[in-house]
Design a protein around this motif. Structure first.
Motif, PDB file in Angstrom:
ATOM      1  N   GLN A   1      40.377  34.176  44.725  1.00  0.00           N
ATOM      2  CA  GLN A   1      40.536  34.982  45.941  1.00  0.00           C
ATOM      3  C   GLN A   1      41.313  34.167  46.976  1.00  0.00           C
ATOM      4  O   GLN A   1      40.805  33.167  47.476  1.00  0.00           O
TER       5      GLN A   1
ATOM      6  N   GLY B   1      42.595  29.767  45.473  1.00  0.00           N
ATOM      7  CA  GLY B   1      41.530  30.326  46.285  1.00  0.00           C
ATOM      8  C   GLY B   1      40.156  30.143  45.665  1.00  0.00           C
ATOM      9  O   GLY B   1      39.953  29.338  44.758  1.00  0.00           O
ATOM     10  N   TYR B   2      39.229  30.943  46.131  1.00  0.00           N
ATOM     11  CA  TYR B   2      37.816  30.815  45.750  1.00  0.00           C
ATOM     12  C   TYR B   2      37.516  31.558  44.452  1.00  0.00           C
ATOM     13  O   TYR B   2      37.958  32.675  44.236  1.00  0.00           O
TER      14      TYR B   2
ATOM     15  N   LYS C   1      42.852  32.550  50.269  1.00  0.00           N
ATOM     16  CA  LYS C   1      42.212  32.303  51.558  1.00  0.00           C
ATOM     17  C   LYS C   1      42.938  33.018  52.689  1.00  0.00           C
ATOM     18  O   LYS C   1      42.352  33.324  53.721  1.00  0.00           O
TER      19      LYS C   1
ATOM     20  N   GLU D   1      44.999  34.550  37.290  1.00  0.00           N
ATOM     21  CA  GLU D   1      43.601  34.548  37.716  1.00  0.00           C
ATOM     22  C   GLU D   1      43.135  33.179  38.203  1.00  0.00           C
ATOM     23  O   GLU D   1      42.098  33.071  38.860  1.00  0.00           O
TER      24      GLU D   1
END
Length: 229
Positions: free
Chosen positions: A152, A165-166, A154, A148
């Protein structure tokens, strides 16, 4: 399920791992009544019996009754350390060569209802273990992290270890991945500043033989539904 686990333990014990490296060594394992922690403890105890390694395993647990229901009464190779890492100081009766930190809040419902506790358990608990590992001059420290932390992605396609990611920090449940990120950062800081040999293992969804009757993640719900027709 018991037969499947025993087959797994036997396969590991008969593998080409360098078991002699662990002879007369000691392990401290947190989250010892969880799926990962409990299987690590049981695997080490099995290999200790097969190879006569004279291992010592310190199992950090919050409930000694739950620990006994999984492992039974302790013998010379297993000792329970009762501790709530979010609140208590951790002490150990002997020296620990290897630390495996598998304790964490893993229930999404709890992450949402107690995000502060989720963060404090992660960060405070990890630092207590890191400090103890430095004080005991541990040979290695393994931090059980999570996929986790990638958030998210990219871009589409395969994600490398550096492709973070974000993560929306305004979402309450982000306390879990952000906590994991901070703990990995803390581990790296202790490695750089104190020379501690740290490894982070980013696990994905884990399941299989050995899950506890109280497990309520989706794979367990599907399995129970199938078993019940």
């Amino acid at each position: 399920m018991k037969n499947v686990l025993n087959d797994d333990f036997q396969r590991i014990a008969e593998s080409n791992l360098s078991f002699d490296e662990f002879r007369n060594r000691s392990f401290l394992i947190t989250g010892a009544t969880g799926l990962i922690g409990s299987l690590l403890v049981r695997t080490l105890l099995y290999c200790n019996h097969v190879h006569r390694l004279n291992l010592k395993v310190y199992a950090v647990v919050r409930s000694i009754d739950k620990a006994r229901s999984i492992f039974g009464e302790t013998d010379g190779d297993l000792e329970y350390v009762v501790c709530d890492l979010a609140k208590d100081a951790i002490t150990c009766s002997g020296h620990c060569d290897y630390f495996i930190h598998a304790a964490a809040v893993t229930t999404s419902k709890l992450m949402v209802s107690d995000p502060v506790g989720t963060i404090r358990t992660a960060i405070d608990g990890t630092e207590k273990l890191l400090k103890l590992a430095v004080a005991q001059k541990a040979k290695a420290f393994v931090y059980i992290s999570s996929m986790e932390i990638y958030g998210q992605p990219k871009e589409e396609g395969r994600t490398s270890e550096k492709d973070l990611g974000y993560i929306d920090i305004s979402t309450v449940r982000s306390c879990y991945p952000e906590g994991k990120r901070m703990c990995e950062c803390l581990c790296n800081a202790y490695a750089a500043q104190y020379g501690l040999n740290v490894k982070s293992a980013r696990l994905a969804q884990t399941f299989g033989a050995g899950i506890l009757p109280t497990e309520n993640r989706v794979f367990a719900q599907f399995a129970r539904s199938a078993m019940n027709g």
